[in-house]
Every structure is written in C-alpha cells, then in structure tokens.
Design a protein around this motif. Structure first.
Motif, PDB file in Angstrom:
ATOM      1  N   ALA A  45     -10.291   7.803   3.454  1.00 19.24           N
ATOM      2  CA  ALA A  45      -9.228   8.402   4.258  1.00 19.24           C
ATOM      3  C   ALA A  45      -9.755   9.473   5.212  1.00 19.24           C
ATOM      4  O   ALA A  45      -8.976  10.089   5.940  1.00 19.24           O
ATOM      5  CB  ALA A  45      -8.171   9.016   3.331  1.00 19.24           C
ATOM      6  N   GLY A  46     -11.070   9.705   5.180  1.00 20.57           N
ATOM      7  CA  GLY A  46     -11.640  10.724   6.050  1.00 20.57           C
ATOM      8  C   GLY A  46     -11.484  12.129   5.516  1.00 20.57           C
ATOM      9  O   GLY A  46     -11.495  13.102   6.279  1.00 20.57           O
ATOM     10  N   ALA A  47     -11.337  12.266   4.193  1.00 19.98           N
ATOM     11  CA  ALA A  47     -11.160  13.569   3.559  1.00 19.98           C
ATOM     12  C   ALA A  47     -12.256  13.773   2.518  1.00 19.98           C
ATOM     13  O   ALA A  47     -13.112  12.908   2.313  1.00 19.98           O
ATOM     14  CB  ALA A  47      -9.785  13.660   2.909  1.00 19.98           C
ATOM     15  N   GLN A  48     -12.228  14.927   1.871  1.00 22.53           N
ATOM     16  CA  GLN A  48     -13.193  15.225   0.825  1.00 22.53           C
ATOM     17  C   GLN A  48     -12.486  15.815  -0.380  1.00 22.53           C
ATOM     18  O   GLN A  48     -11.518  16.563  -0.246  1.00 22.53           O
ATOM     19  CB  GLN A  48     -14.256  16.214   1.318  1.00 22.53           C
ATOM     20  CG  GLN A  48     -15.222  15.632   2.324  1.00 22.53           C
ATOM     21  CD  GLN A  48     -16.345  16.601   2.660  1.00 22.53           C
ATOM     22  OE1 GLN A  48     -16.386  17.719   2.167  1.00 22.53           O
ATOM     23  NE2 GLN A  48     -17.267  16.159   3.492  1.00 22.53           N
ATOM     24  N   ILE A  49     -12.979  15.468  -1.551  1.00 18.50           N
ATOM     25  CA  ILE A  49     -12.516  16.095  -2.779  1.00 18.50           C
ATOM     26  C   ILE A  49     -13.211  17.453  -2.888  1.00 18.50           C
ATOM     27  O   ILE A  49     -14.394  17.573  -2.579  1.00 18.50           O
ATOM     28  CB  ILE A  49     -12.825  15.195  -3.987  1.00 18.50           C
ATOM     29  CG1 ILE A  49     -12.456  15.886  -5.296  1.00 18.50           C
ATOM     30  CG2 ILE A  49     -14.263  14.765  -4.000  1.00 18.50           C
ATOM     31  CD1 ILE A  49     -12.724  15.033  -6.528  1.00 18.50           C
ATOM     32  N   GLU A  60     -23.423  16.889 -12.337  1.00 18.52           N
ATOM     33  CA  GLU A  60     -24.024  15.591 -12.000  1.00 18.52           C
ATOM     34  C   GLU A  60     -23.406  15.018 -10.734  1.00 18.52           C
ATOM     35  O   GLU A  60     -24.106  14.419  -9.900  1.00 18.52           O
ATOM     36  CB  GLU A  60     -23.863  14.633 -13.179  1.00 18.52           C
ATOM     37  CG  GLU A  60     -24.732  15.001 -14.376  1.00 18.52           C
ATOM     38  CD  GLU A  60     -24.389  14.217 -15.627  1.00 18.52           C
ATOM     39  OE1 GLU A  60     -23.523  13.303 -15.549  1.00 18.52           O
ATOM     40  OE2 GLU A  60     -24.968  14.515 -16.692  1.00 18.52           O
ATOM     41  N   GLN A  61     -22.097  15.196 -10.579  1.00 18.89           N
ATOM     42  CA  GLN A  61     -21.445  14.757  -9.345  1.00 18.89           C
ATOM     43  C   GLN A  61     -22.032  15.495  -8.140  1.00 18.89           C
ATOM     44  O   GLN A  61     -22.311  14.892  -7.099  1.00 18.89           O
ATOM     45  CB  GLN A  61     -19.936  15.016  -9.428  1.00 18.89           C
ATOM     46  CG  GLN A  61     -19.162  14.029 -10.273  1.00 18.89           C
ATOM     47  CD  GLN A  61     -18.884  12.720  -9.536  1.00 18.89           C
ATOM     48  OE1 GLN A  61     -18.747  12.702  -8.313  1.00 18.89           O
ATOM     49  NE2 GLN A  61     -18.795  11.640 -10.282  1.00 18.89           N
ATOM     50  N   PRO A 121     -25.308  15.493  -2.603  1.00 19.65           N
ATOM     51  CA  PRO A 121     -25.718  16.749  -1.958  1.00 19.65           C
ATOM     52  C   PRO A 121     -25.236  16.865  -0.524  1.00 19.65           C
ATOM     53  O   PRO A 121     -25.250  17.960   0.043  1.00 19.65           O
ATOM     54  CB  PRO A 121     -27.249  16.697  -2.031  1.00 19.65           C
ATOM     55  CG  PRO A 121     -27.568  15.231  -2.077  1.00 19.65           C
ATOM     56  CD  PRO A 121     -26.463  14.615  -2.891  1.00 19.65           C
ATOM     57  N   GLU A 122     -24.800  15.740   0.048  1.00 22.25           N
ATOM     58  CA  GLU A 122     -24.313  15.758   1.428  1.00 22.25           C
ATOM     59  C   GLU A 122     -22.906  16.347   1.540  1.00 22.25           C
ATOM     60  O   GLU A 122     -22.431  16.626   2.647  1.00 22.25           O
ATOM     61  CB  GLU A 122     -24.328  14.341   2.022  1.00 22.25           C
ATOM     62  CG  GLU A 122     -23.265  13.382   1.479  1.00 22.25           C
ATOM     63  CD  GLU A 122     -23.608  12.728   0.140  1.00 22.25           C
ATOM     64  OE1 GLU A 122     -22.907  11.778  -0.252  1.00 22.25           O
ATOM     65  OE2 GLU A 122     -24.588  13.172  -0.504  1.00 22.25           O
TER      66      GLU A 122
END
Length: 251
Positions: free
Chosen positions: A100-104, A133-134, A139-140
């Motif tokens: 969706a073009g978002a980030q958690i 771990e996630q 890392p990006e």
C-alpha cells in the motif's frame, strides 16, 4: 502531546467490530489485528488504507492463534513456535503495508499475549527478540518499537529491551482502573473499566499532564505513558475518544 492509540481492523467475516472509519480521524496510532484473533488479509488492507488516508501511524497487533476466544485466552507454546507465530503476523502486516506504500512502525501484542508478557519476563524477552530479528532482517526500514504497559516500575522490561536493542513505548489506559503497582485491575472486578466520561477524561488529563492517578485502593500512583489506549467499539466510546482528543488538545 501524548498520542492516542486504538485497536483497529478487528472485524471478522460477517461480524463487524468497532467503527474504524469514525475513530481513525481522532487517533495517532492504529494497532491493526493480524488475523489470529480477528481481522484477515482484506480487512488488514482496508484498515491500512484508512490509516494512510488519515496519516495515522500503523502498528501490528499480533495475538495468540485464538479466533474463538478473540485472543483473550492464555495459550502456551514453546518459544520457537511462538516466535514463528509472531513473525508470521508481523510479516503479513509488513507485506500489506509495503503493497500500500506505507510502513509498519511498531508492534503491540493483543489481549492475553499482552497481559501475559507483563507478568512473564521470558515471554517479554521472546517478543523483544522477534522485534529485534525483524529489525535486523529489514535494515532498510526504520526499526520497529514495542508498545507495552506503563507501570510504577518498568525497569525489568527496559533492561530486557535494551539487551535486545528494541525501543519501548509505554502506554496507559484512560478508561481502566489501576492497582497500586501500576498494573491494570482485573476485569473480574466491576470497577475495572470506567464508563463515566468525566472520570475517563479526568484520568486522561492526569496522564497527559504528568499528575498522579487514583488506584483501586485510593492511593496515588504516578505513571509516565507516551500514549493512551482508547476504544471505539460503540457510539458512546467514539464520543469519548473525540472528547479525549479535544481535552488533550486544549491542555
């Protein structure tokens, strides 16, 4: 200003839970169900889109695999299995956000899992290890942080999180009664959940201004949350969320 967070996306199949569209404009953080206690892929995607439209921070709300009990029953798993259960849910939320073009941004465990990790240091560490771990695997993206309960003494949780290099965000509840140690009063007691709006607003304002609140025994305790959890599962609770937002904006 202290942020408001709310459990969202908890409808399932033919059952509608809460009015997400009415609540979303008034909150800052959406804890979105990941399908194990409620929700599902389509509902997750819809709720993510709603959060994007209102510029609300998105969090994964993973739970024990307990649709029948709405994630409110304690289930026991070996650490390796529980880690896989959590990675599965967080990974699904991350994938749908990216699509969706978002980030958690964060993780807030749901129901029994949330309550259990407050009492069980080993369980709390498992949750922190999963988030670590996630973060290591992605890392990006900005690192995920963990939403957990603000109590009178969070030193142990803070130590575990520091060891895992996971940031904590402490939350409190405007509509819940507290015990003297800062834990939530069990729902088995009739006074565990506040229904009087004036009382809820008074507690929200106390949290926001750094003032003590009154515990179940009449004593005063000082908690320092960064966010308040609110609920919007009926018309009255939605009106209360709006009132809390206005009260915090005016303070």
């Amino acid at each position: 200003m202290i942020k408001l967070n709310c459990d969202m996306g908890e409808s399932f199949a033919a059952w509608t839970m809460g009015d997400d569209a009415a609540v979303m404009p008034h909150i800052d953080m959406a804890n979105i169900a990941c399908g194990f206690h409620a929700g599902g892929p389509a509902i997750m995607a819809q709720t993510i889109q709603l959060a994007i439209e209102h510029q609300v921070e998105i969090g994964a709300h993973p739970a024990y695999p307990d649709l029948a009990g709405f994630g409110r029953r304690t289930l026991h798993f070996p650490p390796t299995e529980l880690k896989a259960i959590l990675h599965y849910q967080i990974g699904a939320m991350r994938a749908l956000c990216l699509q969706a073009g978002a980030q958690i941004s964060y993780v807030k465990p749901h129901g029994a899992l949330y309550n259990d990790m407050q009492r069980d240091q080993e369980l709390f560490e498992v949750v922190c290890r999963v988030i670590a771990e996630q973060n290591h695997s992605h890392p990006e993206h900005p690192p995920l942080y963990l939403l957990t309960l603000a109590t009178a003494n969070n030193a142990t949780q803070q130590r575990i999180a520091d060891e895992c290099q996971v940031e904590l965000c402490f939350e409190a509840f405007a509509d819940r009664c507290y015990e003297p140690d800062g834990s939530l009063r069990s729902r088995q007691y009739s006074d565990a959940v506040f229904t009087d709006r004036a009382k809820i607003l008074a507690q929200a304002k106390a949290f926001a201004s750094g003032e003590p609140i009154i515990a179940s025994d009449g004593s005063h305790i000082l908690l320092q949350p960064q966010t308040l959890c609110v609920h919007g599962d009926n018309a009255e609770s939605i009106a209360t969320v709006v009132a809390i937002r206005q009260a915090l904006s005016d303070s």
